[in-house]
Design an enzyme around this catalytic site. Structure first.
Site, PDB file in Angstrom:
ATOM      1  N   ASP A 179       5.039  -7.095   0.360  1.00 29.45           N
ATOM      2  CA  ASP A 179       4.300  -6.875   1.594  1.00 29.45           C
ATOM      3  C   ASP A 179       4.443  -5.386   1.914  1.00 29.45           C
ATOM      4  OD1 ASP A 179       2.850  -7.091   3.901  1.00 29.45           O
ATOM      5  OD2 ASP A 179       3.959  -8.783   4.714  1.00 29.45           O
TER       6      ASP A 179
HETATM    7  C1  BGC Z   1       1.003  -7.863   6.508  1.00 26.08           C
HETATM    8  C2  BGC Z   1       0.228  -8.390   5.316  1.00 26.08           C
HETATM    9  C3  BGC Z   1      -0.936  -7.484   5.021  1.00 26.08           C
HETATM   10  C4  BGC Z   1      -0.420  -6.075   4.798  1.00 26.08           C
HETATM   11  C5  BGC Z   1      -1.505  -5.072   4.481  1.00 26.08           C
HETATM   12  C6  BGC Z   1       1.375  -6.400   6.332  1.00 26.08           C
HETATM   13  O1  BGC Z   1       1.941  -5.887   7.485  1.00 26.08           O
HETATM   14  O2  BGC Z   1       2.178  -8.619   6.693  1.00 26.08           O
HETATM   15  O3  BGC Z   1      -0.214  -9.692   5.582  1.00 26.08           O
HETATM   16  O4  BGC Z   1      -1.638  -7.943   3.910  1.00 26.08           O
HETATM   17  O5  BGC Z   1       0.242  -5.639   5.983  1.00 26.08           O
HETATM   18  O6  BGC Z   1      -2.284  -4.818   5.574  1.00 26.08           O
END
Ligand code: BGC
Length: 783
Positions: A278
């Site tokens: 993530d």
């Molecule tokens: C979120 C993800 C997301 C990523 C990119 C993160 O903060 O938890 O779900 O895909 O950001 O935007």
């Protein structure tokens, strides 16, 4: 012909080098699907490390540019290009309710809007895998046509507790429904030749301190509830990528967990794609590489250096790095960017808007319909429409799941389109209220943010005397209760799960005033997660639940209210009487710090706060209906519940045990009412204990009929394997399908078991699995 004259031996040498160069360059492999080994051999250590680290944080308006500006503006991340070897950059963008990219770009008047589709929870309420696949095929097409290689979706964490701020992105409290939904989602998106990233693997079940929270979970709950849905999705849809989560699991960051990323995901389930983190990494990058977390997102230079240093000092075997590089290259050769696809930047937004409307309409849940209140013919009837959300209708949640859409239909527009006459004084009141509040923010140079946290205005009080007047002037009342929630914070119990005082008063005054004159009251729940309904639901004649239904969702609500669409959605979770009825509420931060700890803001040294620094999943497998049904807890609405404007009868089921120790069942469903409709049949199983404590019933299959005309029937078939029926025996590290009698129920919801059949399993089924060795500091919990 030109004559070349060689003047000196030095010049001759120079030319010899130049002539030799083309053959040296062509000896360098350019990436293709069949020369990945050769490319890895040709890569320097620096290049390998570079490939494993994303191209930097996305550029957002006003943000700092770090490398992917020239690709797709507003995309979340990228992989880096290595020109020398013909490795292009690829683009990763959110997900899940539609594509999230910036809608405008400097230097062009073209726009890049995406369609806001229904949120995951609403899609799951359809219980319709082909509808989900068709909808997500449209989402994937927007990714493809805007130059995106991977959609960072679907989100499939389990609804462990109603207050998780991101539940709106996720499907269900049940792993089978969640896993099947996610698989359909993946198939739809990937049918376009772009990838998905199922997320957040795993246990990202709260936003409070999500970066550091340690989820302490017993192995049975882990396997049966929190990993089961990912297992189903991986096996049934082969997602290109998996996104590990921010949090820890049993003492170890999931992005550094060999057990999770290699033991479960690859060795046990056969996943052969790429794992990415993530959007934020932990200090120990080499540990993530070793664990099988191939790509670090969004990526920064320090991570590249850490990988290089670790290989040089021998603490990270280069073979581990090579293995991850191979998976990244295997991913890259599948992408549109690698294949040179020329995206149009012009997906068919009009066609997709109508898919979004249909998907919302097919998924809306009708919770209450006393005396056949709905459907109501519009016929110019006068409507008193209440609630801040009537003009501020919530299409989707906040955070990375936001979609930059070209428009959002609100309830005023939708009911007007449908032919109702709205009381202009009430619409005007809410309109002014929202505009005034926006103006107050603008005065201090701010505006509502849809990034993190809750950015909706509280409902204003409406005087009872005014409501009495409205009741005289209108034919019916519609109240919209709205909630917004999302990434970065959890909801709270007091004025989010429970209604606020103002909302409570509104419902009760409208009920009193309109019912005194024999006029109906309809409530529309424009919410991203479960709220309390039991204390006030009897004041409403009808309750319609569209969740956060996307940019066309309000039209879909009107379609259901007027009967253009006969509702066929059913709840993918239980609605309890009280928040504390959920066993997980004893270990959920419902009245503490609600926000995520931002990166770089460490929790106080040595802090060890319950439900913030760690969360004990003491309820084990007793999540949602598994608990409520086994205990017989009173509910407001049970799992799987949803009304229709018609009725259905179920014939006698036929059930046959299969040679593998599972069963195949068939049942005939007949529309016995007077309008066309669809029915969702849920198959629950009561299993023999085999020495384990088990829920009284568990969902093992489901199906939805096509649109059945009055009097028409359809046979639905369900197949359940022996492994599908297994429970996990922690003491022996094995899945066991106990011998004995299985009772199979065919149900309209978990509390409306219509028909049953049974079969006997002579010999137990056993599947031995590996025993995880959890985080260094924490022993595996035993609950
Ligand atoms: C979120 C993800 C997301 C990523 C990119 C993160 O903060 O938890 O779900 O895909 O950001 O935007």
């Amino acid at each position: 012909m030109r004559t070349i004259c060689f003047r000196s031996p030095v010049m001759l040498l120079g030319i010899a080098v130049i002539l030799a160069l083309p053959s040296a360059v062509s000896a360098q492999p350019k990436l293709s699907a069949d020369n990945i080994d050769q490319v890895i051999k040709a890569m320097t250590l620096e290049e390998k490390a570079t490939l494993c680290v994303g191209g930097g944080r996305a550029v957002t308006t006003g943000g700092v540019s770090t490398g992917i500006t020239d690709l797709v503006r507003g995309a979340a991340g990228s992989t880096r290009k290595i020109e020398r070897l013909g490795i292009p950059a690829t683009v990763l963008a959110d997900g899940p309710a539609g594509l999230r990219i910036d809608p405008t770009r400097e230097g062009t008047s073209d726009t890049f809007y995406a369609t806001a589709f229904p949120i995951g929870t609403l899609l799951a309420s359809s219980w319709d895998l082909s509808l989900v696949e068709e909808t997500t095929a449209a989402i994937g097409n927007e990714a493809l046509e805007y130059g995106v290689d991977v959609l960072l979706a679907p989100g499939q964490n389990i609804h462990r507790n109603p207050l998780n701020g991101r539940n709106y992105e996720y499907f269900s409290e049940d792993p089978l429904l969640s896993g099947k939904m996610a698989a359909a989602y993946v198939r739809g998106v990937q049918s376009n030749g772009v990838g998905t990233s199922i997320k957040h693997f795993a246990l990202n079940n709260q936003e409070t301190n999500r970066n550091e929270n340690d989820a302490l979970v017993g192995e049975r709950a882990l396997r049966e509830i929190y990993l089961k849905n990912f297992e189903i999705t991986v096996k049934e849809s082969s997602p290109w990528t998996v996104m590990s989560s921010y949090n820890k699991l049993n003492g170890e960051y999931t992005q550094q967990s060999t057990d999770l990323l290699t033991g479960f995901l690859r060795d046990e389930w056969g996943f052969d794609g790429m794992v990415m983190t993530d959007w934020g990494n932990k200090d120990d990058t080499p540990a993530a590489v070793r664990a099988g977390n191939d790509l670090m997102e969004p990526g920064n230079a320090v991570e590249i250096e850490r990988i290089i240093a670790a290989v040089r000092d021998g603490s990270l075997p280069e073979a581990d790095l090579d293995r991850n590089v191979r998976r990244i290259l295997e991913y890259i050769v599948k992408t549109p960017s690698f294949k040179g696809y020329r995206h149009s930047d012009k997906p068919d937004l009009k066609a997709h808007a109508s898919i979004a409307r249909r998907a919302a309409g097919e998924s809306i849940v009708l919770l209450r319909n006393e005396g056949g209140t709905l459907p109501i013919r519009a016929n110019g009837q006068k409507v008193a429409l209440y609630g801040e959300s009537i003009v501020d209708f919530v299409a989707g949640g906040t955070g990375s799941g936001t979609v930059n859409k070209a428009y959002n239909v609100d309830m005023v527009e939708a009911l007007t389109n449908a032919g109702f006459k709205l009381d202009p004084s009430i619409v005007g009141f809410y309109d002014e209220y929202v505009r005034f509040n926006d103006a107050v923010l603008a005065l201090s140079g701010t505006q509502r943010t849809y990034r993190y946290g809750i950015s909706k205005f509280d409902d204003p009080a409406v005087p009872r005397s005014a409501i009495d007047l409205h009741a005289q002037n209108n034919d019916l009342a519609v109240i919209v209760l709205g909630r917004i929630s999302g990434e970065g914070s959890d909801r709270n119990m007091d004025n989010d799960f429970n209604l606020t005082e103002v909302e409570r008063q509104l419902v009760s005054d409208v009920h009193a005033a309109f019912h005194a004159l024999g006029k109906k009251v309809i409530v529309v729940l424009n919410i991203g997660g479960v709220i309390e309904t039991n204390s006030w639901k009897r004041m409403a004649d009808a309750i319609v639940l569209p969740w956060l239904p996307g940019q066309e969702g309000a039209n879909a609500v009107a379609d259901v209210i007027t009967g253009k669409v006969n509702p066929s959605g059913k709840l993918p979770m239980s609605f309890p009487i009280d928040f504390m009825d959920h066993p997980s509420s004893a270990n959920f931060p419902y009245n503490q710090v609600k926000t995520n700890t931002p990166f770089g803001t460490a929790r106080p040294a040595g802090s060890n706060e319950k439900d913030v620094d760690y969360t004990r999943y003491e309820e084990g497998i007793w999540v949602g209906y598994r608990y409520f049904e086994t205990k017989g807890t009173e509910l407001s609405y049970p799992f799987g519940y949803g009304l229709s404007y018609t009725s259905f009868s179920y014939g006698s089921p036929e059930l046959k045990a299969t040679p593998d120790g599972g069963f195949v069942a068939r049942i005939t469903v007949k529309n016995t009412g007077s309008v066309a409709g669809k029915e969702v049949v849920q198959v629950y199983v009561n299993a023999p204990s085999g020495g384990l404590e088990k829920p009284s019933v568990e969902l093992k299959a489901f199906g939805k009929t096509r649109l059945l005309q009055p009097g028409e029937s359809q046979v639905l078939t369900f197949e359940v394997s022996n492994y599908d029926l297994a429970s996990f025996d922690e003491s022996a590290s094995q899945w066991v399908t106990a011998a004995g009698t299985y009772t199979v129920y065919f149900a309209s919801n978990v509390r409306d078991l219509r028909e049953k059949a049974s079969f006997r399993l002579k010999n137990p089924g056993v599947v031995k699995v590996h025993s995880p060795v959890w985080g260094h500091s924490t022993p595996a919990p035993s609950f």
